[in-house]
Design a protein around this motif. Structure first.
Motif, PDB file in Angstrom:
ATOM      1  N   THR A 110       0.813  -1.224   0.000  1.00  0.00           N
ATOM      2  CA  THR A 110       0.000   0.000   0.000  1.00  0.00           C
ATOM      3  C   THR A 110       0.844   1.270   0.000  1.00  0.00           C
ATOM      4  O   THR A 110       0.355   2.346  -0.360  1.00  0.00           O
ATOM      5  N   PHE A 111       2.122   1.153   0.412  1.00  0.00           N
ATOM      6  CA  PHE A 111       3.014   2.325   0.434  1.00  0.00           C
ATOM      7  C   PHE A 111       3.672   2.573  -0.916  1.00  0.00           C
ATOM      8  O   PHE A 111       4.310   3.605  -1.106  1.00  0.00           O
ATOM      9  N   LEU A 112       3.578   1.626  -1.837  1.00  0.00           N
ATOM     10  CA  LEU A 112       4.198   1.826  -3.140  1.00  0.00           C
ATOM     11  C   LEU A 112       3.520   2.981  -3.874  1.00  0.00           C
ATOM     12  O   LEU A 112       2.325   3.227  -3.705  1.00  0.00           O
ATOM     13  N   ASP A 113       4.330   3.656  -4.717  1.00  0.00           N
ATOM     14  CA  ASP A 113       3.795   4.794  -5.459  1.00  0.00           C
ATOM     15  C   ASP A 113       4.321   4.747  -6.882  1.00  0.00           C
ATOM     16  O   ASP A 113       5.445   4.274  -7.123  1.00  0.00           O
ATOM     17  N   CYS A 114       3.527   5.230  -7.787  1.00  0.00           N
ATOM     18  CA  CYS A 114       3.906   5.249  -9.201  1.00  0.00           C
ATOM     19  C   CYS A 114       3.600   6.645  -9.737  1.00  0.00           C
ATOM     20  O   CYS A 114       2.429   6.993  -9.946  1.00  0.00           O
ATOM     21  N   THR A 115       4.659   7.396  -9.959  1.00  0.00           N
ATOM     22  CA  THR A 115       4.458   8.772 -10.431  1.00  0.00           C
ATOM     23  C   THR A 115       4.020   8.823 -11.884  1.00  0.00           C
ATOM     24  O   THR A 115       3.344   9.765 -12.306  1.00  0.00           O
ATOM     25  N   THR A 116       4.346   7.779 -12.633  1.00  0.00           N
ATOM     26  CA  THR A 116       3.996   7.765 -14.063  1.00  0.00           C
ATOM     27  C   THR A 116       2.602   7.231 -14.319  1.00  0.00           C
ATOM     28  O   THR A 116       2.130   7.251 -15.449  1.00  0.00           O
ATOM     29  N   CYS A 117       1.949   6.675 -13.245  1.00  0.00           N
ATOM     30  CA  CYS A 117       0.635   6.044 -13.460  1.00  0.00           C
ATOM     31  C   CYS A 117      -0.516   7.026 -13.309  1.00  0.00           C
ATOM     32  O   CYS A 117      -1.664   6.684 -13.629  1.00  0.00           O
ATOM     33  N   GLY A 118      -0.252   8.194 -12.760  1.00  0.00           N
ATOM     34  CA  GLY A 118      -1.348   9.131 -12.540  1.00  0.00           C
ATOM     35  C   GLY A 118      -1.811   9.092 -11.107  1.00  0.00           C
ATOM     36  O   GLY A 118      -1.732   8.068 -10.438  1.00  0.00           O
ATOM     37  N   ALA A 119      -2.256  10.233 -10.578  1.00  0.00           N
ATOM     38  CA  ALA A 119      -2.601  10.343  -9.163  1.00  0.00           C
ATOM     39  C   ALA A 119      -3.793   9.484  -8.787  1.00  0.00           C
ATOM     40  O   ALA A 119      -3.888   8.974  -7.678  1.00  0.00           O
ATOM     41  N   SER A 120      -4.773   9.284  -9.672  1.00  0.00           N
ATOM     42  CA  SER A 120      -6.002   8.568  -9.326  1.00  0.00           C
ATOM     43  C   SER A 120      -6.020   7.127  -9.791  1.00  0.00           C
ATOM     44  O   SER A 120      -6.841   6.343  -9.335  1.00  0.00           O
ATOM     45  N   LEU A 121      -5.110   6.746 -10.691  1.00  0.00           N
ATOM     46  CA  LEU A 121      -5.166   5.400 -11.260  1.00  0.00           C
ATOM     47  C   LEU A 121      -4.507   4.368 -10.350  1.00  0.00           C
ATOM     48  O   LEU A 121      -5.068   3.304 -10.107  1.00  0.00           O
ATOM     49  N   PHE A 122      -3.333   4.665  -9.818  1.00  0.00           N
ATOM     50  CA  PHE A 122      -2.593   3.643  -9.083  1.00  0.00           C
ATOM     51  C   PHE A 122      -3.281   3.236  -7.779  1.00  0.00           C
ATOM     52  O   PHE A 122      -3.266   2.050  -7.424  1.00  0.00           O
ATOM     53  N   PRO A 123      -3.922   4.141  -6.990  1.00  0.00           N
ATOM     54  CA  PRO A 123      -4.669   3.670  -5.811  1.00  0.00           C
ATOM     55  C   PRO A 123      -5.781   2.688  -6.146  1.00  0.00           C
ATOM     56  O   PRO A 123      -6.057   1.760  -5.394  1.00  0.00           O
ATOM     57  N   VAL A 124      -6.391   2.899  -7.308  1.00  0.00           N
ATOM     58  CA  VAL A 124      -7.428   1.947  -7.733  1.00  0.00           C
ATOM     59  C   VAL A 124      -6.806   0.587  -8.031  1.00  0.00           C
ATOM     60  O   VAL A 124      -7.339  -0.462  -7.642  1.00  0.00           O
ATOM     61  N   VAL A 125      -5.644   0.588  -8.697  1.00  0.00           N
ATOM     62  CA  VAL A 125      -4.963  -0.667  -9.016  1.00  0.00           C
ATOM     63  C   VAL A 125      -4.581  -1.400  -7.730  1.00  0.00           C
ATOM     64  O   VAL A 125      -4.770  -2.624  -7.601  1.00  0.00           O
ATOM     65  N   LYS A 126      -4.045  -0.667  -6.751  1.00  0.00           N
ATOM     66  CA  LYS A 126      -3.666  -1.299  -5.485  1.00  0.00           C
ATOM     67  C   LYS A 126      -4.879  -1.908  -4.786  1.00  0.00           C
ATOM     68  O   LYS A 126      -4.815  -3.022  -4.257  1.00  0.00           O
ATOM     69  N   ALA A 127      -5.990  -1.178  -4.769  1.00  0.00           N
ATOM     70  CA  ALA A 127      -7.191  -1.707  -4.120  1.00  0.00           C
ATOM     71  C   ALA A 127      -7.699  -2.965  -4.824  1.00  0.00           C
ATOM     72  O   ALA A 127      -8.084  -3.950  -4.180  1.00  0.00           O
ATOM     73  N   VAL A 128      -7.679  -2.949  -6.166  1.00  0.00           N
ATOM     74  CA  VAL A 128      -8.147  -4.121  -6.920  1.00  0.00           C
ATOM     75  C   VAL A 128      -7.244  -5.323  -6.665  1.00  0.00           C
ATOM     76  O   VAL A 128      -7.713  -6.459  -6.487  1.00  0.00           O
ATOM     77  N   VAL A 129      -5.927  -5.102  -6.613  1.00  0.00           N
ATOM     78  CA  VAL A 129      -4.984  -6.203  -6.358  1.00  0.00           C
ATOM     79  C   VAL A 129      -5.216  -6.793  -4.971  1.00  0.00           C
ATOM     80  O   VAL A 129      -5.223  -8.015  -4.779  1.00  0.00           O
ATOM     81  N   ILE A 130      -5.408  -5.937  -3.952  1.00  0.00           N
ATOM     82  CA  ILE A 130      -5.633  -6.433  -2.590  1.00  0.00           C
ATOM     83  C   ILE A 130      -6.940  -7.214  -2.510  1.00  0.00           C
ATOM     84  O   ILE A 130      -7.017  -8.261  -1.856  1.00  0.00           O
ATOM     85  N   ILE A 131      -7.988  -6.709  -3.182  1.00  0.00           N
ATOM     86  CA  ILE A 131      -9.268  -7.443  -3.184  1.00  0.00           C
ATOM     87  C   ILE A 131      -9.107  -8.803  -3.855  1.00  0.00           C
ATOM     88  O   ILE A 131      -9.647  -9.818  -3.391  1.00  0.00           O
TER      89      ILE A 131
END
Length: 507
Positions: free
Chosen positions: A137-158
């Motif tokens: 959850t602490f990982l960050d991706c500056t190239t992915c966009g501010a709103s896209l990567f949190p969604v990806v992390k949530a989907v992966v955890i689910i």
């Protein structure tokens, strides 16, 4: 009229009817299933769940590491491999430790005292894997966009939650141990951006997902419990079946031994008893008839007649026992030939007339006209008629009547009926008189001494001829014995058959 078919249950050592399951055994199995269904206090249940969880971890040991590897590949293409690769190594290492714990338990086993300890060890192992997902959850991706990567992390955890809920259903608390910390860390990190609807939605989805997959794990856990209960009942049924098979084998073995012993005894009796009996009968008859000279003492002559009558009675008993034994063993051979039932019935009536007249009983023949020949064994048919008429004469009171009928059945077969005007048989005693050596209460009180084998022999001889035997009786009105023979044993009229063949050839 009461009518019952003959039964042969008394002849079977092992009853082949399907018996209900033992009530005590059923109660024990139901109690075992109830104990298995109790999550608390059942060590057998907890041990089985622990081993099921162990097997699931070993079989699916590569499932979540494969998901992590897919995430790494995606992260490398996204351009932040410097942070995601170390995380993947750390997370896979934690799952490797959990897998090693499972293999150790599988190898060493667990005692009842160690069940709780290993449950805690497994929950601790799943909590260790939660550290890896918390770091994710602490990982960050500056190239992915501010709103896209949190969604990806949530989907992966689910997605990881779903996999864990299925794999760890035997230990349902594992889903909480593995993902409560990642959900909390994700929520805290998103708190400062909670005004963002996307972040808020992801937090709600994670919390709801954790609750939902915990419910899924609970349902799966209940299914596992039910499968364990069914397995226990199946094991009980298998044990019951094996016990029944063992009892059946033992019963069959004893029956075979008893049948062999009976055959040996009857073979010995046939030779050892009948041979001296023939001598007794011969000499007593010579004495009773004074062939070798007069006997001055009349009492001695009466004694000789009594000896002869008793010997004949004993010889008849031996012959009946041997006949019944051969029939039951399937060794009674019949010589089938065309014969007229009316002719044999007339001869038997003539033979029984003297005995009937001594009791002032009238034998009344009632033969239908136009009877055809029947393919049957003459000796057997004669024995059937004589046994039935002898029984009727025995039980009919003086000035009574016995009706001997020969006729056609509704299906085109033929029947023999012997009906008397005797006291009748109570309905509940009909199965008794049709069994070997069985005698009804009226026979015991009023009739002459008998063996109780006449009707069983008649019944068996009728069945050998593919027929049916029925006994109808009503108290104080009389008894009717009915033997029917199938249509297939009736031979067609020779003249009619010849005429039919000539018509076919002319056509």
């Amino acid at each position: 009229m009461a009518s019952l078919d003959a039964t042969s249950a008394d002849k079977n050592i092992v009853d082949r009817r399907r018996l209900p399951r033992n009530k005590d055994l059923t109660d024990v199995m139901r109690g075992a299933r109830d104990r298995l269904m109790q999550r608390a206090g059942s060590r057998q249940f907890d041990r089985e769940l622990l081993f099921m969880h162990t097997r699931a971890l070993i079989i699916n040991s590569a499932t979540i590491p494969l998901l992590i590897a897919m995430i790494v590949v995606s992260g490398v293409f996204a351009g932040f491999e410097q942070t995601i690769v170390p995380w993947a190594a750390f997370a896979i290492g934690l799952y490797a430790i959990l897998g090693l714990l499972a293999r150790r338990l599988e190898k060493t086993g667990v005692t009842d005292e160690e069940i709780r300890k290993w449950q805690i060890i497994y929950l601790s192992g799943h909590f260790m894997t939660s550290l890896g997902w918390a770091c994710f959850t602490f990982l960050d991706c500056t190239t992915c966009g501010a709103s896209l990567f949190p969604v990806v992390k949530a989907v992966v955890i689910i997605l990881a939650m779903a996999i864990t809920a299925i794999i760890s259903s035997a230990l349902r608390a594992a889903i909480l141990a593995a993902f409560t910390l990642p959900v909390l860390t994700y929520t805290l990190l998103a708190w400062k951006h909670f005004d963002n609807p996307v972040q808020a939605t992801m937090v709600i989805m994670l919390v709801a997902g954790l609750a939902f997959f915990y419910l899924v794990a609970t349902r799966l856990n209940q299914s596992v419990a039910m499968s364990l209960a069914l397995q226990a009942e199946k094991d009980g049924l298998i044990a019951e079946l094996e016990t029944a098979n063992a009892m059946s084998d033992e019963g069959r073995r004893r029956a075979e031994e008893a049948n062999l012993a009976k055959s040996r005894f009857l073979a010995s009796m046939s030779h050892e008893l009948r041979t001296p009996l023939n001598a007794i009968l011969g000499f007593s008859e010579v004495m009773a008839k004074e062939v070798l000279g007069p006997i001055n003492n009349g009492t001695y002559r009466e004694y000789a007649s009594d000896i002869h009558a008793s010997g004949e009675h004993l010889l008849n008993l031996i012959n009946e026992i041997l006949d019944l034994s051969r029939i039951e063993a399937g060794r009674y051979s019949i010589n089938e030939e065309p014969l007229m039932l009316t002719d044999i019935a007339s001869e038997c009536i003539h033979m029984m007339n003297l005995k009937a007249r001594n009791k002032d009983i009238a034998l009344v023949p009632q033969f239908e006209t136009g009877m055809l020949r029947l393919n049957a064994d003459e000796r057997s048919i004669r024995q059937i008629l004589l046994n039935l008429m002898a029984n009727a004469v025995k039980f009919t009171p003086p000035n009574g009547k016995i009706f001997v009928k020969i006729g056609w059945t509704a299906g085109g077969g033929q029947y023999i009926s012997v009906r008397d005007t005797g006291p009748g048989i109570p309905p509940e005693e009909i199965p008794v008189v049709l069994s070997a050596f069985g005698q009804g209460s009226i026979a015991i009180k009023n009739a002459e001494q008998g063996t109780g084998l006449g009707l069983p022999i008649v019944q068996a001889l009728v069945h050998i001829h593919d027929g049916e035997f029925h006994l109808f009786s009503k108290l104080r009105e009389g008894t009717e014995a009915l033997a029917t023979f199938p249509r297939g044993r009736v031979l067609p009229n020779a003249r009619a058959l010849q005429k039919r063949l000539l018509q076919k050839s002319a056509a």
